[in-house]
Design a protein around this motif. Structure first.
Motif, PDB file in Angstrom:
ATOM      1  N   PHE A   1      62.284   3.098  53.366  1.00  0.00           N
ATOM      2  CA  PHE A   1      61.610   2.810  52.087  1.00  0.00           C
ATOM      3  C   PHE A   1      62.177   1.537  51.467  1.00  0.00           C
ATOM      4  N   LYS A   2      61.328   0.519  51.333  1.00  0.00           N
ATOM      5  CA  LYS A   2      61.771  -0.783  50.845  1.00  0.00           C
ATOM      6  C   LYS A   2      62.263  -0.721  49.406  1.00  0.00           C
ATOM      7  N   GLN A   3      61.753   0.230  48.649  1.00  0.00           N
ATOM      8  CA  GLN A   3      62.163   0.360  47.254  1.00  0.00           C
ATOM      9  C   GLN A   3      63.640   0.747  47.132  1.00  0.00           C
ATOM     10  N   LEU A   4      64.194   1.275  48.214  1.00  0.00           N
ATOM     11  CA  LEU A   4      65.590   1.719  48.193  1.00  0.00           C
ATOM     12  C   LEU A   4      66.554   0.667  48.717  1.00  0.00           C
ATOM     13  N   HIS A   5      66.050  -0.533  49.019  1.00  0.00           N
ATOM     14  CA  HIS A   5      66.905  -1.583  49.569  1.00  0.00           C
ATOM     15  C   HIS A   5      67.653  -2.322  48.455  1.00  0.00           C
ATOM     16  N   THR A   6      68.446  -1.590  47.705  1.00  0.00           N
ATOM     17  CA  THR A   6      69.261  -2.160  46.637  1.00  0.00           C
ATOM     18  C   THR A   6      70.696  -2.324  47.139  1.00  0.00           C
ATOM     19  N   PRO A   7      71.502  -3.171  46.481  1.00  0.00           N
ATOM     20  CA  PRO A   7      72.899  -3.340  46.918  1.00  0.00           C
ATOM     21  C   PRO A   7      73.676  -2.029  46.979  1.00  0.00           C
TER      22      PRO A   7
ATOM     23  N   ASP B   1      81.491  -2.152  43.400  1.00  0.00           N
ATOM     24  CA  ASP B   1      80.099  -2.271  42.969  1.00  0.00           C
ATOM     25  C   ASP B   1      79.889  -1.634  41.602  1.00  0.00           C
ATOM     26  N   ARG B   2      80.406  -0.433  41.407  1.00  0.00           N
ATOM     27  CA  ARG B   2      80.248   0.259  40.120  1.00  0.00           C
ATOM     28  C   ARG B   2      81.053  -0.424  39.020  1.00  0.00           C
ATOM     29  N   TYR B   3      82.208  -0.969  39.387  1.00  0.00           N
ATOM     30  CA  TYR B   3      83.029  -1.680  38.408  1.00  0.00           C
ATOM     31  C   TYR B   3      82.266  -2.898  37.871  1.00  0.00           C
ATOM     32  N   LEU B   4      81.668  -3.673  38.773  1.00  0.00           N
ATOM     33  CA  LEU B   4      80.921  -4.859  38.351  1.00  0.00           C
ATOM     34  C   LEU B   4      79.667  -4.479  37.574  1.00  0.00           C
ATOM     35  N   ALA B   5      78.997  -3.395  37.981  1.00  0.00           N
ATOM     36  CA  ALA B   5      77.757  -2.987  37.318  1.00  0.00           C
ATOM     37  C   ALA B   5      78.006  -2.503  35.897  1.00  0.00           C
ATOM     38  N   ILE B   6      79.124  -1.822  35.669  1.00  0.00           N
ATOM     39  CA  ILE B   6      79.411  -1.258  34.353  1.00  0.00           C
ATOM     40  C   ILE B   6      80.213  -2.208  33.478  1.00  0.00           C
ATOM     41  N   CYS B   7      81.193  -2.862  34.076  1.00  0.00           N
ATOM     42  CA  CYS B   7      82.098  -3.708  33.290  1.00  0.00           C
ATOM     43  C   CYS B   7      81.603  -5.147  33.131  1.00  0.00           C
TER      44      CYS B   7
ATOM     45  N   PRO C   1      77.965  -6.227  33.382  1.00  0.00           N
ATOM     46  CA  PRO C   1      76.528  -6.012  33.654  1.00  0.00           C
ATOM     47  C   PRO C   1      75.693  -7.290  33.645  1.00  0.00           C
ATOM     48  N   LEU C   2      76.069  -8.289  32.856  1.00  0.00           N
ATOM     49  CA  LEU C   2      75.271  -9.509  32.774  1.00  0.00           C
ATOM     50  C   LEU C   2      75.406 -10.356  34.044  1.00  0.00           C
ATOM     51  N   ARG C   3      76.568 -10.319  34.660  1.00  0.00           N
ATOM     52  CA  ARG C   3      76.790 -11.117  35.865  1.00  0.00           C
ATOM     53  C   ARG C   3      76.482 -10.336  37.141  1.00  0.00           C
ATOM     54  N   TYR C   4      76.272  -9.036  37.018  1.00  0.00           N
ATOM     55  CA  TYR C   4      76.078  -8.182  38.198  1.00  0.00           C
ATOM     56  C   TYR C   4      74.883  -8.593  39.066  1.00  0.00           C
ATOM     57  N   PRO C   5      73.680  -8.820  38.492  1.00  0.00           N
ATOM     58  CA  PRO C   5      72.519  -9.156  39.344  1.00  0.00           C
ATOM     59  C   PRO C   5      72.715 -10.434  40.159  1.00  0.00           C
ATOM     60  N   ASN C   6      73.437 -11.409  39.595  1.00  0.00           N
ATOM     61  CA  ASN C   6      73.650 -12.670  40.312  1.00  0.00           C
ATOM     62  C   ASN C   6      74.788 -12.583  41.325  1.00  0.00           C
TER      63      ASN C   6
ATOM     64  N   THR D   1      74.290  -9.232  45.388  1.00  0.00           N
ATOM     65  CA  THR D   1      72.964  -9.304  45.999  1.00  0.00           C
ATOM     66  C   THR D   1      72.983  -8.541  47.326  1.00  0.00           C
ATOM     67  N   PRO D   2      71.805  -8.114  47.805  1.00  0.00           N
ATOM     68  CA  PRO D   2      71.758  -7.404  49.092  1.00  0.00           C
ATOM     69  C   PRO D   2      72.412  -8.188  50.228  1.00  0.00           C
ATOM     70  N   LYS D   3      72.227  -9.507  50.230  1.00  0.00           N
ATOM     71  CA  LYS D   3      72.800 -10.338  51.301  1.00  0.00           C
ATOM     72  C   LYS D   3      74.326 -10.291  51.257  1.00  0.00           C
ATOM     73  N   ARG D   4      74.899 -10.405  50.073  1.00  0.00           N
ATOM     74  CA  ARG D   4      76.357 -10.389  49.937  1.00  0.00           C
ATOM     75  C   ARG D   4      76.927  -9.016  50.291  1.00  0.00           C
ATOM     76  N   VAL D   5      76.199  -7.978  49.916  1.00  0.00           N
ATOM     77  CA  VAL D   5      76.645  -6.618  50.251  1.00  0.00           C
ATOM     78  C   VAL D   5      76.636  -6.422  51.762  1.00  0.00           C
ATOM     79  N   GLN D   6      75.600  -6.920  52.436  1.00  0.00           N
ATOM     80  CA  GLN D   6      75.534  -6.818  53.896  1.00  0.00           C
ATOM     81  C   GLN D   6      76.715  -7.518  54.550  1.00  0.00           C
ATOM     82  N   VAL D   7      77.080  -8.687  54.029  1.00  0.00           N
ATOM     83  CA  VAL D   7      78.227  -9.433  54.567  1.00  0.00           C
ATOM     84  C   VAL D   7      79.514  -8.634  54.365  1.00  0.00           C
ATOM     85  N   CYS D   8      79.683  -8.059  53.168  1.00  0.00           N
ATOM     86  CA  CYS D   8      80.887  -7.273  52.867  1.00  0.00           C
ATOM     87  C   CYS D   8      80.985  -6.039  53.763  1.00  0.00           C
ATOM     88  N   VAL D   9      79.863  -5.377  53.990  1.00  0.00           N
ATOM     89  CA  VAL D   9      79.849  -4.194  54.853  1.00  0.00           C
ATOM     90  C   VAL D   9      80.206  -4.576  56.287  1.00  0.00           C
TER      91      VAL D   9
END
Length: 341
Positions: free
Chosen positions: A69-75, A136-142, A144-149, A152-160
């Protein structure tokens, strides 16, 4: 019956019993089987095999859901996908643990070292993924304004990918001698062990347990404090928000809900692995009896089965995805575009 005949029968009977206790009765250098009640061995076999099957099945559902499901392709979901992949393989590795119920490894020295090598890699990658989830949760909560930039899915793939590559590299170094000559440290035929020198063992314990767990706890303590603060702020200003800010409020609530859910995953993870590594840290693992050792090992493996259960309980999208998978509706054209959220 003469006394010599009785002595002969007793000798043959004792010899048969001795042979029955060996992993390979035809080999004198074979390891001896552990003499446990049949009921205990059967219960252990059933528990391991059923948990292994359940772990593989549930994590396969998570893998298919997020991949399809493409809708689930989030970081965040890509990190959950990495965790599900490691848990999926843990389910397979758990099945091989059945081989050691009687303290006998019957699949050969090469399979032994490969099994242990993969166990080290997958376990380490799983712990590394938990660290990435915490970040990921630390950046999203602490932040939040810089989190979307920043995330990104590409950066998460590299980290994984780096997480898995580092795990392979680290344990290839740690098990180098064992991989070059499988079975070199076995004391008898049918044994399955690896030996790591003291310094390398301490390094592995630090990089695979102490360091990651410290990072996870510190980050999630920070996330918890900030999330509580934000929740109080939203409650105190909820009536003052205009309709234009409702999307922002909903987004913050969604992020905090994700943090809470993944917090449960991490707490369960720590409860399952800490007893196992704590015993290894104290160096008392060789003094454990069969029941204690099996409980710690099973608890360690069982965490991989619990993660999909937590998703099913907290994530409506996973329950919906499971229904579509089980009913084979994902085979329909365009099903990957289904609104799953």
């Amino acid at each position: 019956m003469t006394s010599s005949a009785v002595s002969c029968l007793l000798f043959l009977r004792m010899k048969a019993l001795q042979e029955a206790e060996l992993c390979f009765p035809q080999l004198n250098s074979s390891c001896r089987k552990a003499m446990r009640p049949h009921s205990v061995s059967m219960l252990t076999y059933i528990l391991l095999s059923s948990t292994s099957l359940l772990t593989v099945t549930l994590n396969l559902l998570v893998i298919i859901s997020i991949s399809h499901f493409k809708q689930l392709h989030t970081p965040t979901n890509l990190l959950l996908l990495s965790l599900a992949v490691s848990d999926f393989f843990v389910g397979f590795l758990m099945f091989f643990q059945i081989e050691l119920i009687d303290d006998c490894w019957l699949l050969g020295e090469l399979m032994c070292i490969l099994w242990l090598y993969l166990t080290y890699i997958i376990t380490s990658a799983s712990i590394g993924t938990m660290v990435l989830i915490s970040v990921d949760r630390y950046l999203a909560i602490c932040e939040p304004l810089r989190y979307p930039n920043n995330v990104t899915p590409k950066r998460v793939q590299v980290c994984v990918c780096l997480c898995w590559i580092c795990s392979v590299f680290l344990h290839s170094l740690l098990l180098k001698n064992n991989l070059e000559q499988p079975g070199r440290y076995n004391s008898c035929i049918g044994e399955c062990v690896v030996v790591i020198n003291y310094i390398a063992g301490l390094a592995d314990l630090f990089f695979s347990f102490i360091g990651p767990v410290t990072v996870i706890i510190v980050l999630y303590m920070r996330v918890f404090v900030v999330a509580v603060s934000q929740a109080r702020t939203m409650r105190s200003h909820v009536t003052a928000f205009s309709l234009n800010c409702s999307v922002t409020v909903t987004a913050k609530r969604s992020e905090m809900k994700a943090a809470r859910t993944l917090g449960v995953v991490i707490v369960v993870f720590l409860l399952c692995i800490c007893p196992y590594f704590s015993v290894a840290l104290t160096g008392q693992d060789t003094l454990l009896n069969f029941s204690s050792a099996f409980f710690l090992t099973y608890l360690f493996y069982f965490n991989s089965c619990l993660n999909p259960v937590i998703y099913a309980f907290f994530y409506p999208w996973f329950r919906k995805a499971m229904k579509l998978i089980v009913t084979l509706k994902i085979l329909q054209p365009g099903s990957c575009q289904t609104n799953i959220l």
